[in-house]
Scaffold this motif. Structure first.
Motif, PDB file in Angstrom:
ATOM      1  N   LYS A 154       7.825  81.123 125.981  1.00 46.62           N
ATOM      2  CA  LYS A 154       7.992  80.122 124.814  1.00 46.62           C
ATOM      3  C   LYS A 154       9.185  79.489 124.710  1.00 46.62           C
ATOM      4  O   LYS A 154      10.202  80.195 124.839  1.00 46.62           O
ATOM      5  N   ASP A 155       9.270  78.084 124.805  1.00 49.33           N
ATOM      6  CA  ASP A 155      10.643  77.542 124.804  1.00 49.33           C
ATOM      7  C   ASP A 155      10.694  76.190 123.706  1.00 49.33           C
ATOM      8  O   ASP A 155       9.252  75.656 123.876  1.00 49.33           O
ATOM      9  N   LYS A 215      13.495  63.806 118.984  1.00 51.70           N
ATOM     10  CA  LYS A 215      12.372  64.214 119.721  1.00 51.70           C
ATOM     11  C   LYS A 215      12.573  65.784 119.872  1.00 51.70           C
ATOM     12  O   LYS A 215      13.581  66.478 120.114  1.00 51.70           O
ATOM     13  N   SER A 216      11.329  66.400 119.920  1.00 51.48           N
ATOM     14  CA  SER A 216      11.179  67.864 119.997  1.00 51.48           C
ATOM     15  C   SER A 216      10.315  68.206 121.096  1.00 51.48           C
ATOM     16  O   SER A 216       9.081  67.918 120.935  1.00 51.48           O
ATOM     17  N   VAL A 217      10.630  68.909 122.077  1.00 50.33           N
ATOM     18  CA  VAL A 217       9.578  69.437 123.103  1.00 50.33           C
ATOM     19  C   VAL A 217       9.534  70.946 123.019  1.00 50.33           C
ATOM     20  O   VAL A 217      10.643  71.639 123.215  1.00 50.33           O
ATOM     21  N   SER A 218       8.435  71.617 123.407  1.00 51.15           N
ATOM     22  CA  SER A 218       8.172  72.941 123.147  1.00 51.15           C
ATOM     23  C   SER A 218       7.046  72.973 124.202  1.00 51.15           C
ATOM     24  O   SER A 218       6.236  72.314 124.505  1.00 51.15           O
TER      25      SER A 218
END
Length: 427
Positions: free
Chosen positions: A369-370, A377-380
Motif C-alpha cells: 500500500k502506498d 491531489k492524493s493518489v493511493s
C-alpha cells in the motif's frame, strides 16, 4: 554290687529327705506359735491402750464439766495417770521384748538341735552304709575268686576231653577218606570205560545218520531246482504276455489322446480367431468414437484459446495480469532432492515451504500500500498478490532428515529420499 550301692544310697536319701521334712515341719510350727504369741501380745497391748485412752478421755471430760477449781487436782491426777500409763506401757513393751527374745532363742536352739541331730543321723547312716559296702565288696571279691578257680578247672577238663575227641575223630576221618578215595577211583574207572563204549556206538550211529540225511538233502535240492526252473519259465512267459498287452494298451491310449488333443487345439484356435475378430471390431469402433470426440474437443479448445487470448491481448503490457515466476528450482542426486526457493529476508514470514510425500510446494502472499499527496491531489494504491510453485517428487522422501540453509535471498532445502511423510515449515 552297684545295685546294692544304689539301694543303700536311695535309703539314705529317703532318710535324709524325711529328716529335712520333719525339720521343716517343726520349724514351720515354731514360727506359727511365735507369730500367734506376738499377735496375742499386740492385741492385749492395743486393748490396754484403747482402755486407757477411753479412761483418760472420760476423766478429762468429767473434770471439764465438773468444775474449774479442780483443775490442778485434775492435772495432778492426769500426770499420775500418765506416769502410770507410761510405766505400764514400758512394762508391757519390756515383757513383749523379753518374750520375743526368749522365743527367738528357743527357735535358734531348736534349729541348732535339729541340725545337730540331722548331722549325727546322716553320719550314722553313712557309717553303716560304708560298713555294708565294704562287707559286700569283700564278699563279692571272694565269690569272684572262687568262680574263677572253678571256671579254670572246668575249662582244663573240657580242653582235655576236646583233645581226646579231636584225635579220635581225626583217626576216623583219615580211614574214611582213604576208603572213599579208593572207591572213587574204582567208580571213575568204570564210568570212563562205559563212556568210551557209548561214545563209539554214538559216533557210528551219527555217521550213518549223516550219510542218510545228506542223500535226502541232495534229492530234495534237485527236486527244488527242477520246480524253480519250471516256475521261472512260467512267470517269464506270463510277464512277456502282460508286457505285450500293456504296450498295445498304451499305444492305443496314446493315439486316442493325440486325436483328442488335436481336436481341442482346433477348437481353441477357432474360439481365439472368433474372439480376436470381435475384439478388433470393437477396438475399431472405439477408436472411431474417440477420434470424433477428440475432433470436437479440439475445436472447443481452439475456441476457448482464441477467447482467452483476446482477453489478454490488450493487457499484455500490464504486469498485474502476468503469472509471476519467482525462479525456484529443484535438482536431485542419488540421495537428495535439492530445492532452491526465492525467499527474501523481508518476505520470510509470508512465504511457506511445504514438503509432502509426493511434492514440494512454495506458496505465499504479499501486499503493498502506498499514498502520495501533492498540492490538492492524493493518489493511493493497494496491491495484493498470492503465488504458488509446486515440484513433484518421483520417489518418497524423509522429511525428518530435511535440512535448510540460507544463501542470500535464497533458501536451499536438502530433502533425503526415503519413507513418505508430511512436513510443513515456514521459510
Amino acid at each position: 554290687m552297684s545295685s546294692i550301692d544304689n539301694s543303700t544310697r536311695k535309703a539314705q536319701q529317703a532318710d535324709l529327705s524325711e529328716l529335712q521334712a520333719d525339720h521343716a515341719r517343726k520349724k514351720k510350727q515354731l514360727v506359727k506359735e511365735n507369730e500367734a504369741q506376738l499377735a496375742d501380745l499386740k492385741d492385749y497391748y492395743n486393748d490396754k491402750k484403747s482402755g486407757l485412752q477411753e479412761q483418760n478421755n472420760a476423766a478429762i471430760n468429767h473434770i471439764r464439766k465438773s468444775q474449774q477449781e479442780a483443775a490442778a487436782e485434775a492435772v495432778e491426777d492426769r500426770q499420775r495417770l500418765t506416769d502410770k500409763y507410761n510405766s505400764k506401757t514400758q512394762a508391757l513393751a519390756k515383757s513383749y521384748d523379753d518374750k520375743l527374745n526368749s522365743t527367738r532363742n528357743k527357735r535358734t536352739e531348736q534349729i541348732a538341735q535339729a541340725q545337730t541331730d540331722s548331722r549325727q543321723k546322716v553320719a550314722s547312716i553313712e557309717k553303716d552304709a560304708s560298713e555294708r559296702v565294704e562287707y559286700i565288696r569283700t564278699k563279692s571279691a571272694d565269690d569272684i575268686k572262687g568262680a574263677k578257680e572253678k571256671y579254670n578247672q572246668d575249662m582244663s577238663q573240657l580242653n582235655e576231653f576236646s583233645d581226646r575227641r579231636l584225635e579220635q575223630q581225626r583217626t576216623q576221618n583219615d580211614a574214611s577218606l582213604k576208603n572213599e578215595v579208593d572207591r572213587g577211583r574204582n567208580v571213575q574207572e568204570r564210568v570212563r570205560t562205559r563212556n568210551e563204549k557209548e561214545y563209539g556206538e554214538l559216533r557210528a550211529r551219527g555217521e550213518k545218520a549223516l550219510v542218510v540225511e545228506n542223500e535226502k538233502q541232495q534229492k530234495q535240492l534237485a527236486r527244488q531246482d527242477s520246480d524253480y526252473a519250471k516256475r521261472y519259465d512260467q512267470q517269464q512267459t506270463q510277464w512277456e504276455s502282460r508286457e505285450g498287452n500293456l504296450n498295445k494298451q498304451y499305444s492305443s491310449r496314446l493315439q486316442h489322446q493325440k486325436v483328442a488333443y488335436e481336436n481341442a487345439l482346433d477348437n481353441q484356435n477357432d474360439r481365439f480367431q472368433s474372439t480376436y475378430q470381435h475384439t478388433e471390431d470393437a477396438n475399431r469402433e472405439s477408436l472411431n468414437i474417440q477420434k470424433q470426440r477428440y475432433v470436437r474437443e479440439l475445436a472447443e479448445t481452439r475456441k476457448d484459446f482464441v477467447k482467452a487470448a483476446s482477453k489478454y491481448s490488450t493487457k499484455e503490457a500490464d504486469p498485474f495480469y502476468k503469472v509471476e515466476d519467482r525462479g525456484s528450482q529443484m535438482k536431485e542426486n542419488p540421495d537428495f532432492y535439492i530445492l532452491r526457493a526465492f525467499v527474501p529476508e523481508h518476505e520470510k514470514d509470508s512465504v511457506k515451504v511445504t514438503i509432502q510425500n509426493d511434492r514440494a510446494t512454495v506458496s505465499g502472499q504479499r501486499s503493498f500500500k502506498d499514498k502520495i499527496e501533492e498540492d490538492n491531489k492524493s493518489v493511493s494504491s493497494s496491491n495484493f498478490q498470492t503465488f504458488r510453485e509446486e515440484f513433484a517428487f518421483d520417489k518418497p522422501v524423509i522429511t525428518e532428515g530435511m535440512t535448510r540453509q540460507r544463501d542470500g535471498d535464497w533458501v536451499v532445502y536438502h530433502i533425503p529420499k526415503g519413507i513418505p511423510t508430511r512436513f510443513q515449515r515456514k521459510a
